[in-house]
Design a protein around this motif. Structure first.
Motif, PDB file in Angstrom:
ATOM      1  N   ALA A  21       0.492  -1.197  -0.021  1.00  0.00           N
ATOM      2  CA  ALA A  21       0.019   0.022  -0.003  1.00  0.00           C
ATOM      3  C   ALA A  21       0.916   1.112  -0.008  1.00  0.00           C
ATOM      4  N   TRP A  22       2.004   1.313   0.500  1.00  0.00           N
ATOM      5  CA  TRP A  22       2.985   2.391   0.601  1.00  0.00           C
ATOM      6  C   TRP A  22       3.186   2.656  -0.859  1.00  0.00           C
ATOM      7  N   GLU A  23       3.541   1.665  -1.679  1.00  0.00           N
ATOM      8  CA  GLU A  23       4.070   2.090  -2.975  1.00  0.00           C
ATOM      9  C   GLU A  23       3.654   0.701  -3.999  1.00  0.00           C
ATOM     10  N   LEU A  24       2.935   1.333  -5.070  1.00  0.00           N
ATOM     11  CA  LEU A  24       1.810   0.526  -5.890  1.00  0.00           C
ATOM     12  C   LEU A  24       3.006  -0.566  -6.734  1.00  0.00           C
ATOM     13  N   SER A  25       4.256  -0.335  -7.043  1.00  0.00           N
ATOM     14  CA  SER A  25       4.964  -1.145  -7.418  1.00  0.00           C
ATOM     15  C   SER A  25       5.644  -2.204  -6.704  1.00  0.00           C
ATOM     16  N   GLU A  26       5.591  -1.967  -5.405  1.00  0.00           N
ATOM     17  CA  GLU A  26       6.036  -2.845  -4.327  1.00  0.00           C
ATOM     18  C   GLU A  26       4.864  -3.845  -3.722  1.00  0.00           C
ATOM     19  N   GLN A  27       5.131  -5.067  -3.247  1.00  0.00           N
ATOM     20  CA  GLN A  27       4.120  -5.807  -2.607  1.00  0.00           C
ATOM     21  C   GLN A  27       4.055  -5.342  -1.469  1.00  0.00           C
ATOM     22  N   HIS A  28       2.382  -5.441  -1.005  1.00  0.00           N
ATOM     23  CA  HIS A  28       2.012  -5.375   0.304  1.00  0.00           C
ATOM     24  C   HIS A  28       2.502  -6.714   0.905  1.00  0.00           C
ATOM     25  N   ALA A  30       1.763  -8.390   3.153  1.00  0.00           N
ATOM     26  CA  ALA A  30       0.823  -9.456   4.047  1.00  0.00           C
ATOM     27  C   ALA A  30       0.850 -10.686   3.192  1.00  0.00           C
ATOM     28  N   PRO A  31       0.414 -10.818   1.860  1.00  0.00           N
ATOM     29  CA  PRO A  31       0.270 -12.182   1.430  1.00  0.00           C
ATOM     30  C   PRO A  31       1.745 -13.121   1.353  1.00  0.00           C
ATOM     31  N   ALA A  32       2.625 -12.114   1.216  1.00  0.00           N
ATOM     32  CA  ALA A  32       4.144 -12.873   1.274  1.00  0.00           C
ATOM     33  C   ALA A  32       4.069 -13.392   2.607  1.00  0.00           C
ATOM     34  N   LEU A  33       3.834 -13.092   3.829  1.00  0.00           N
ATOM     35  CA  LEU A  33       3.977 -13.532   5.072  1.00  0.00           C
ATOM     36  C   LEU A  33       3.094 -14.678   5.047  1.00  0.00           C
ATOM     37  N   GLY A  34       1.619 -14.692   4.455  1.00  0.00           N
ATOM     38  CA  GLY A  34       1.055 -16.137   4.311  1.00  0.00           C
ATOM     39  C   GLY A  34       1.760 -17.117   3.638  1.00  0.00           C
ATOM     40  N   THR A  64      11.733  -3.841   1.197  1.00  0.00           N
ATOM     41  CA  THR A  64      10.968  -3.978   0.376  1.00  0.00           C
ATOM     42  C   THR A  64      11.009  -4.772  -0.976  1.00  0.00           C
ATOM     43  N   VAL A  65       9.897  -5.359  -1.518  1.00  0.00           N
ATOM     44  CA  VAL A  65       9.946  -6.346  -2.556  1.00  0.00           C
ATOM     45  C   VAL A  65       9.217  -5.991  -3.607  1.00  0.00           C
ATOM     46  N   ASP A 182      -1.006  -8.863   8.232  1.00  0.00           N
ATOM     47  CA  ASP A 182      -0.105  -7.491   8.199  1.00  0.00           C
ATOM     48  C   ASP A 182      -1.202  -6.185   7.886  1.00  0.00           C
ATOM     49  N   ILE A 183      -2.432  -6.480   7.535  1.00  0.00           N
ATOM     50  CA  ILE A 183      -3.474  -5.552   7.565  1.00  0.00           C
ATOM     51  C   ILE A 183      -3.758  -4.873   8.541  1.00  0.00           C
ATOM     52  N   ALA A 184      -3.425  -5.160   9.739  1.00  0.00           N
ATOM     53  CA  ALA A 184      -3.808  -4.825  10.944  1.00  0.00           C
ATOM     54  C   ALA A 184      -3.348  -3.376  11.063  1.00  0.00           C
ATOM     55  N   ASN A 185      -2.158  -3.047  10.707  1.00  0.00           N
ATOM     56  CA  ASN A 185      -1.282  -1.771  10.833  1.00  0.00           C
ATOM     57  C   ASN A 185      -2.233  -0.742  10.292  1.00  0.00           C
TER      58      ASN A 185
END
Length: 261
Positions: A21-28, A30-34, A64-65, A182-185
């Motif tokens: 959510a901070w940068e559209l070209s980067e992964q949120h 949350a899914p990677a942690l799952g 970031t990734v 990770d959505i909690a933050n």
């Protein structure tokens, strides 16, 4: 389309649903942690047949990734008959992005002892729908349905679910819900994220039972200190009640850049 598509044994391709959510070209992240929890469970099931259960999952987010190909490698750092510590590393182009450590414990019949003083929260249908996309951009936030009751900025109870699969193969309820943690933050911000950046550098979940179902519930509080430190803390719920706790350490920086360097 899932959040990730498996390319081969340990390589996965992130899809458009993980953006932001901070940068559209980067992964949120949350899914990677799952995905990392899913890989830990797959590795466990390949090695043994006694179904050790996860009691703590701790993720250190090293950077970031991009929305691109990633790889996951898993190893046992503390083997044991009844207790294991397992490490999983998510990397992009040879650079480690997330290091995950999971404690796995033997099962015992403690049904007669089960209970918790942690209070429940209203059921999903009892909370109003909330448009998280009004605060956060990106494919991941668009993919989540959120229902929220906010007491004040930085204090809320909410439920989230998604109909996007974590990866294009069967996953457990635990791994799928860990892909939402990770959505909690971002669900009860203290300040506008366009003015102040507050990304988390880690995420640690402690569990006292395995969650079930499609809904993740959080009773969440966000605190900022006077010197750039912050903490998001949540009690985790499924529709049956509390099942664990969550903490996220924040770097609080006036200005929109969430760099972890």
């Amino acid at each position: 389309m899932a959040y990730f598509e498996r390319l081969d044994g340990d390589r996965f391709l992130a899809t458009e649903h993980v953006g932001g959510a901070w940068e559209l070209s980067e992964q949120h992240i949350a899914p990677a942690l799952g995905l990392l929890v899913h890989c830990v469970e797959l590795d466990r099931d390949r090695r043994r047949d006694d179904d050790l259960q996860l009691v703590r999952v701790s993720h250190d987010i090293l950077g970031t990734v991009p929305v691109a190909e990633v790889a996951v490698q898993v190893r046992v750092t503390r083997p044991g008959r009844t207790i294991e510590l397992v490490e999983a590393v998510l990397s992009h182009a040879g650079r480690a992005v997330v290091v995950t450590r999971a404690w796995l414990l033997q099962r015992h019949d403690t049904a007669a002892l089960a209970g918790t003083p942690l209070p429940s929260i209203p059921a999903p249908h009892e909370l109003p729908a909330w448009d998280a996309g009004a605060v956060w951009p990106g494919g991941f936030i668009r993919s989540a349905e959120v229902r929220r009751a906010q007491d004040e900025p930085g204090r809320a109870r909410f439920w989230a679910r998604t109909d996007v699969p974590l990866v294009d193969e069967p996953v457990s309820d635990l791994a799928r819900l860990c892909g939402l943690l990770d959505i909690a933050n971002g669900m009860t911000v203290r300040v506008d994220p366009r003015d102040v950046a507050f990304p988390n550098v880690d995420l640690t979940a402690h569990l006292f039972r395995a969650p079930q179902g499609e809904w993740l519930g959080c009773d969440t509080s966000v605190s900022f200190g006077p010197t750039g430190l912050g903490l998001t803390t949540s009690v985790l719920h499924d529709v049956s009640g509390p099942f664990g706790t969550l903490n996220q350490a924040l770097t609080v920086r006036p200005g929109p850049e969430p760099s972890r360097s």
